[in-house]
Enzyme design. Structure first.
Site, PDB file in Angstrom:
ATOM      1  N   ARG A 275       0.863  -1.178   0.000  1.00  0.00           N
ATOM      2  CA  ARG A 275       0.000   0.000   0.000  1.00  0.00           C
ATOM      3  C   ARG A 275       0.903   1.232   0.000  1.00  0.00           C
ATOM      4  O   ARG A 275       1.379   1.676   1.049  1.00  0.00           O
ATOM      5  CB  ARG A 275      -0.899  -0.027   1.250  1.00  0.00           C
ATOM      6  CG  ARG A 275      -2.029   0.977   1.223  1.00  0.00           C
ATOM      7  CD  ARG A 275      -2.634   1.116   2.606  1.00  0.00           C
ATOM      8  NE  ARG A 275      -1.762   1.896   3.473  1.00  0.00           N
ATOM      9  CZ  ARG A 275      -1.526   1.624   4.749  1.00  0.00           C
ATOM     10  NH1 ARG A 275      -2.046   0.577   5.325  1.00  0.00           N
ATOM     11  NH2 ARG A 275      -0.730   2.414   5.462  1.00  0.00           N
ATOM     12  N   HIS A 279      -3.638   4.290   4.522  1.00  0.00           N
ATOM     13  CA  HIS A 279      -4.738   3.327   4.658  1.00  0.00           C
ATOM     14  C   HIS A 279      -6.039   3.970   4.202  1.00  0.00           C
ATOM     15  O   HIS A 279      -6.796   3.405   3.408  1.00  0.00           O
ATOM     16  CB  HIS A 279      -4.849   2.877   6.108  1.00  0.00           C
ATOM     17  CG  HIS A 279      -6.038   2.012   6.367  1.00  0.00           C
ATOM     18  ND1 HIS A 279      -6.137   0.719   5.906  1.00  0.00           N
ATOM     19  CD2 HIS A 279      -7.198   2.260   7.034  1.00  0.00           C
ATOM     20  CE1 HIS A 279      -7.300   0.201   6.274  1.00  0.00           C
ATOM     21  NE2 HIS A 279      -7.960   1.115   6.957  1.00  0.00           N
ATOM     22  N   TYR A 288       4.415   5.471  11.073  1.00  0.00           N
ATOM     23  CA  TYR A 288       4.761   4.080  11.369  1.00  0.00           C
ATOM     24  C   TYR A 288       5.588   3.404  10.282  1.00  0.00           C
ATOM     25  O   TYR A 288       5.962   2.243  10.437  1.00  0.00           O
ATOM     26  CB  TYR A 288       3.490   3.266  11.648  1.00  0.00           C
ATOM     27  CG  TYR A 288       2.426   3.326  10.571  1.00  0.00           C
ATOM     28  CD1 TYR A 288       2.482   2.486   9.449  1.00  0.00           C
ATOM     29  CD2 TYR A 288       1.363   4.210  10.668  1.00  0.00           C
ATOM     30  CE1 TYR A 288       1.509   2.540   8.463  1.00  0.00           C
ATOM     31  CE2 TYR A 288       0.381   4.267   9.697  1.00  0.00           C
ATOM     32  CZ  TYR A 288       0.454   3.433   8.592  1.00  0.00           C
ATOM     33  OH  TYR A 288      -0.514   3.492   7.623  1.00  0.00           O
TER      34      TYR A 288
END
Length: 384
Positions: A275, A279, A288
């Protein structure tokens, strides 16, 4: 065909390497291990590959337009597919028109291969409706926001196809494809779906887009073993492919769907991808993920490798690219215009279509909500 299927075993980089037909540099891969996959694409022409490339580019343009519209306040939220174009376009083209697709909320590329008007998908993200398309018009079910729950819906539908075939209400050569991410495999619904599908020998393919992150939770915190072997405990064989390889994604899906249609039972496909974006547009992946990780995957861009292959085989040139760019500009203009033309729905429309028929409790809730909303004062001081 069974050489494609998984066998349980300890983790190792070579043993569990994903099957691949195009490498990141755009070269065709020919190995003993991918022979069955190569057989699945032997009938594809360069024109087919050009179609794959164009569709991947359109999916990426849709992604860019939708993300920009959300940033401009035209959409409440958006779930990007950036980086997952090969897994979606490849597998989507492997489906037959009679097959049914159960998507999660990021399968915009698959929707395009099913003939969906992508602009209408954005009605959901604008809050105009809960997904206003007819699932049977393109055999593409409504998006499911509850992670993993649609795996059970899809399995139930596949079991229904079996039963219809037994009494002569269906041709018996239909299959179901259900899409979800690596994070959904941690949900109990997915485990239950695998169990039901296996014991009923249901004609379904579980297509897992392993994009490495369940929002901010990495694979290492989600599962210990290899994801494509997850179905083994239920009796569902698995295949792992390079999800950034559109040909491998197509080939694996085509093989698995034929396997399911022929009465051989369900298959789980793990498409290893990434990805590249957030998200959703409410997420900040810089919190992160490292820049080094993101660059590693940008170097494996699924679109770049297809273009490199086409160019190396003299099937794509600057004239083609210019024509495609103009087509995408028109598409982008259409998406922007459509979204901005959508008005604000009536607040009480949230109660529409909760059930197929009139329901007293829903009607009571609607009436209460209408009175509650009317109790607020407008900006001029009067009742709204």
């Amino acid at each position: 065909m069974t050489d494609l299927l998984s066998t349980p075993g300890p983790s190792s980089t070579d043993e569990h390497a994903p099957l691949q037909l195009i490498d990141p540099q755009g070269h065709r891969v020919i190995t003993e291990e991918n022979a069955t996959l190569r057989a699945q694409v032997s009938d594809l022409t360069l024109d087919d590959l050009r179609t794959f490339y164009k569709d991947m580019m359109l999916a990426r343009r849709f992604d860019a337009e939708a993300t920009a519209l959300q940033r401009q306040g035209e959409l409440a939220l958006y779930a990007p597919l950036l980086g997952q174009e090969a897994a979606q376009i490849g597998s989507g083209h492997a489906l037959r028109p009679t097959d049914m697709v159960f998507p999660s909320y990021r399968e915009h590329g698959v929707a395009h291969t099913r003939g969906m008007d992508l602009a209408k998908i954005l009605q959901l993200f604008r809050g105009v409706d809960h997904g206003g398309w007819d699932s049977f018009e393109n055999n593409f079910h409504l998006y499911t926001l509850v992670i993993g729950s649609h795996a059970l819906h899809a399995t139930g539908y596949a079991m229904g196809l079996q039963r219809d075939a037994k009494v002569g209400r269906a041709a018996g050569d239909e299959a179901v494809m259900v899409y979800f991410g690596d994070g959904a495999t941690s949900q109990g619904d997915v485990s239950e779906a695998l169990g039901f599908a296996a014991v009923n020998n249901a004609p379904i393919v579980f297509f897992v887009q392993n994009n490495q992150w369940a929002i901010s939770v990495p694979n290492s915190k989600q599962f210990k073993g290899e994801l494509y072997t997850r179905g083994e405990g239920f009796g569902v064989p698995g295949i792992r492919v390079d999800g950034n390889d559109v040909l491998a994604s197509f080939a694996a899906a085509r093989w698995a769907l034929d396997h399911a249609r022929s009465g051989e039972g369900p298959v789980l496909i793990e498409a290893l991808t990434y990805r590249m974006g957030a998200h959703t547009t409410s997420d900040d992946p810089t919190k992160y993920r490292t820049r080094e990780e993101e660059q590693h995957w940008r170097d494996r861009d699924p679109i770049a490798r297809v273009k490199a292959l086409l160019e190396s085989e003299n099937a794509w040139n600057d004239t083609d690219e210019t024509a495609l760019a103009a087509e995408l500009e028109g598409f982008g203009e259409y998406i922007r215009g459509y979204v901005k033309s959508l008005g604000r729905p009536e607040s009480t429309s949230i109660f529409d279509h909760v059930y197929a028929t009139d329901n007293a409790l829903v009607r009571e809730d609607r009436e209460w909500f209408a009175q509650y909303e009317a109790s607020f004062m407008d900006t001029s001081g009067g009742a709204r």
